[in-house]
Enzyme design. Structure first.
Site, short mmCIF file in Angstrom:
data_model
loop_
_atom_site.label_atom_id
_atom_site.label_comp_id
_atom_site.label_asym_id
_atom_site.label_seq_id
_atom_site.Cartn_x
_atom_site.Cartn_y
_atom_site.Cartn_z
N CYS A 166 12.56 -64.26 24.87
CA CYS A 166 12.00 -65.54 25.28
C CYS A 166 11.38 -65.42 26.67
CB CYS A 166 13.08 -66.61 25.30
SG CYS A 166 14.09 -66.70 23.82
N ARG A 187 5.87 -61.16 24.63
CA ARG A 187 7.29 -60.98 24.36
C ARG A 187 7.65 -61.34 22.92
NH1 ARG A 187 11.37 -61.57 28.53
NH2 ARG A 187 10.59 -60.60 30.41
N TRP A 213 12.17 -67.24 21.14
CA TRP A 213 12.35 -66.35 19.99
C TRP A 213 13.70 -66.71 19.40
CZ3 TRP A 213 15.65 -62.32 18.43
CH2 TRP A 213 15.16 -61.50 17.43
N ASN A 223 16.89 -67.89 28.26
CA ASN A 223 16.63 -66.63 27.58
C ASN A 223 17.96 -65.89 27.46
OD1 ASN A 223 15.71 -64.25 26.54
ND2 ASN A 223 14.68 -63.57 28.40
N GLY A 224 18.35 -65.50 26.25
CA GLY A 224 19.59 -64.79 26.05
C GLY A 224 20.46 -65.46 25.00
N GLU A 278 7.74 -42.50 14.42
CA GLU A 278 6.94 -43.46 15.16
C GLU A 278 5.86 -44.07 14.27
OE1 GLU A 278 4.74 -45.55 18.23
OE2 GLU A 278 6.83 -45.13 17.76
N LYS A 314 5.54 -48.09 13.34
CA LYS A 314 4.35 -48.88 13.64
C LYS A 314 3.82 -49.56 12.39
CE LYS A 314 3.97 -48.45 17.98
NZ LYS A 314 5.42 -48.29 18.01
N GLU A 353 6.08 -52.47 11.60
CA GLU A 353 6.01 -53.53 12.59
C GLU A 353 4.82 -54.45 12.39
OE1 GLU A 353 7.92 -52.17 16.79
OE2 GLU A 353 6.09 -51.14 16.21
N HIS A 405 15.93 -33.87 -0.94
CA HIS A 405 17.34 -34.24 -0.99
C HIS A 405 17.52 -35.74 -1.17
CE1 HIS A 405 18.69 -30.21 0.00
NE2 HIS A 405 17.78 -30.17 0.95
N LYS A 459 8.74 -58.35 22.42
CA LYS A 459 8.37 -57.17 23.20
C LYS A 459 9.52 -56.64 24.03
CE LYS A 459 5.40 -54.24 24.99
NZ LYS A 459 4.81 -53.19 24.17
#
Length: 607
Positions: free
Chosen positions: A2, A27, A74, A98-99, A479, A483, A486, A502, A602
């Site tokens: 947030c 964010r 968020w 925030n938190g 990576e 991406k 996301e 496997h 973010k």
């Protein structure tokens, strides 16, 4: 996660708060709101969704007042709707947060028992109700805030305004970052320096446990024991112009194109291009005597750490453990005293990584952090900070920060290898030359854009995608899969290529693209065998390789992106760029919100 902004001054604060909140959109958030004092009374405007929705409300119902707080939320507790949007308020106090308040159920039950009424599903509202409860007992705003803070458990950054108290904002920080900005006849509160950059040239960060009292012409800081303290004031390095899109469609597109410059600037900061001397900050321990290293991070930064493990073990012969930060503290691994703990974070505020840092410090590890924000909490709590020169990264999906992290880790590897005498001076010089040449090679990747776009057209149709890589290119595959997940919302998984048979090979059919990271290194023949296995099951091969590799993949790969040939040591940095570009191009074709993908944030400042 947030974003918080507060303004206390003598002009209408709402436009300033909105501007700051827009700078915090990176964010990630799903609702937004502002509260201001109008005629001494609290007035709020809130909206679900993006800031444009809040702006539409403000266009119809303008909000005046020179004391205001704003928030982008968020969601953690409760749906992302207007009722749960911040600020939360009573008639006497409005709060943004925030938190996570971990003991909110206990506090809420206490407030309900004394007849208080809640209107949201959030943990934050219990803070507003508790402050109001203490105000009702005759305490001043500062006294009520201080007493409330003593009751809270969890992580939080808070900003509060009070009815009848123009020119007053109280802020508090425990676990989540918060900074004070100094203006002329105005003071500001923000989640980070990026929010405050156009408003103030000087800032001071609250330490963990601090709270502060802002008035238009001053700020007072108090520690967790309510003792008045001083906090260092520093100049904001960022300027407003650094965060524009510069004509690109998205911040992510701009940041992808900044890879060559960022790699070059980061390397030039720590390598003398003429003498090829490595210029790292002084270490309060002997690199030659390091018994062991442990690397920890989250998300893409963790994959950068995986690359570093390959480098450090192969070149410096340094034993390395690595774990995601959210697991490390609870795994309780045996650690060699006086080892090096290598922490990696773009923001320097990642909650899990910061918690791991503190745990490792308690266990006698030397803390070395690789950060994009050197003045962050992690920076202030580290023994050594190795800074990147990545600049602001606005898109939620990390791009240029990842290659900047790799650039720093590569140089650190060479420095440790030289100190441990496991690398000759000639090899060190050769590797530094390859690194310094990398920005030029990285620039060539963009000339392959049409090939990447053609590959993206095929991948965009898929429901599932597999990424494969061997050795040091396995983290690049990880990576790439991250991406794609996301920003395109396609299910993607990455595997060490030798592990495909496997289990994951059972997923392969004609509808599953297989994205392979395959430079022509010593492991190319092994990777080619795995490609053949996937091809035999109908898999559609999408290969990132070089000219030599392309010759051998001709007739096997459905699509190829042929990259410049580089030394295997720097290959993971170069190959990251087109892999990230592929995800971007796929997301474009699927019409997703590239810069602010759903459900993501973010700077993850909660565990």
């Amino acid at each position: 996660m947030c974003g918080i902004c507060g303004v206390v001054g003598h002009q209408n604060a709402t436009p300033l708060v909105v501007e700051a909140l827009r700078r915090l959109e990176y964010r990630g958030y799903d609702s937004a709101g502002i509260a201001s004092l109008v005629g001494g009374r609290i007035s709020r405007r809130r909206a679900a969704g993006k800031l444009d929705n809040l702006q539409a409300v403000l266009d119809v119902q303008p909000l005046e007042g020179s004391t205001a707080i704003g928030h982008t939320r968020w969601a953690t507790h409760g749906l992302p709707n207007e009722a749960n949007a911040h600020p939360h308020a009573t008639d006497r106090v409005a709060i943004v947060h925030n938190g996570i308040i971990e003991n909110y159920e206990e506090l809420k039950a206490e407030m309900l028992a004394v007849g208080r009424h809640f209107t949201s599903e959030t943990d934050t509202e219990c803070v507003a109700q508790l402050v109001d409860f203490y105000l009702d007992q005759g305490l001043s705003p500062c006294e009520a805030a201080s007493k409330t803070l003593g009751r809270l458990q969890g992580a939080y950054a808070l900003a509060m305004i009070f009815a009848g108290h123009e020119g007053l904002i109280i802020g508090a920080r425990h676990g989540a970052p918060l900074a004070v900005g100094f203006g002329e006849g105005e003071m500001f509160l923000g989640s980070d320096s990026l929010a405050l950059a156009p408003l103030a040239r000087k800032i001071a960060y609250l330490d963990d446990g601090d709270w502060c009292v802002l008035r238009p012409d001053q700020v007072e800081f108090f520690d967790a024991a309510n003792q008045r303290v001083q906090r260092p004031v520093q100049t904001i390095a960022l300027i407003a112009g650094t965060v524009g899109k510069d004509g690109y469609r998205h911040y992510m597109e701009k940041e992808l194109h900044e890879h060559p410059v960022v790699i070059g600037q980061t390397l030039q900061r720590i390598i003398d291009p003429v003498t090829r001397e490595i210029n790292l900050p002084a270490f309060p321990f002997d690199l030659a005597e390091l018994p062991r290293a442990i690397i920890t991070a989250c998300g893409s930064a963790f994959y950068a750490g995986l690359v570093a493990r390959y480098w450090l073990e192969a070149e410096a012969r340094l034993p390395v453990d690595i774990d995601v930060a959210s697991e490390l503290r609870y795994r309780n691994p045996p650690l060699t005293p006086h080892g090096m703990a290598l922490m990696i974070s773009q923001s320097g505020e990642t909650a899990d990584t910061l918690a791991a840092l503190r745990s490792l410090r308690e266990r006698e590890q030397h803390i070395v952090s690789i950060l994009n924000v050197e003045g962050s909490t992690m920076g202030r709590e580290s023994d050594v900070v190795l800074g990147m020169v990545a600049g602001p990264e606005i898109s939620v999906a990390s791009t240029k920060a990842f290659t900047a992290q790799l650039a720093v880790l590569a140089v650190l590897t060479i420095a440790i290898a030289r100190a441990r005498e496991t690398m000759s001076e000639k090899r060190a010089g050769d590797l530094l030359a390859h690194l310094l040449d990398l920005p030029s090679r990285a620039s060539e990747v963009f000339s392959r854009a049409s090939d990447i776009q053609a590959m993206a057209a095929s991948v965009a149709e898929a429901r599932d995608v597999l990424y494969l890589g061997r050795g040091i290119c396995f983290p690049v595959a990880l990576e790439g899969a991250l991406k794609l997940k996301e920003i395109s919302y396609i299910h993607a998984e990455a595997y060490a290529a030798g592990e495909m048979k496997h289990g994951p090979i059972s997923l392969i059919d004609k509808d599953v693209p297989i994205v392979v990271i395959a430079p022509s290194t010593i492991l190319f023949d092994k990777t080619l065998s795995n490609i053949q296995e996937a091809k035999a099951r109908g898999g559609r091969i999408m290969a990132f390789t070089d000219e030599k590799g392309a010759q051998r993949l001709s007739g096997i790969a459905e699509h190829m992106v042929i990259l410049p040939e580089v030394d295997p040591f720097v290959a993971p940095i170069l190959y990251t760029i087109p892999v990230q570009m592929l995800a971007y191009e796929v997301a474009l074709r699927r019409g997703t919100d590239v810069d602010q993908p759903r459900n993501l944030a973010k700077s993850v400042t909660v565990e």
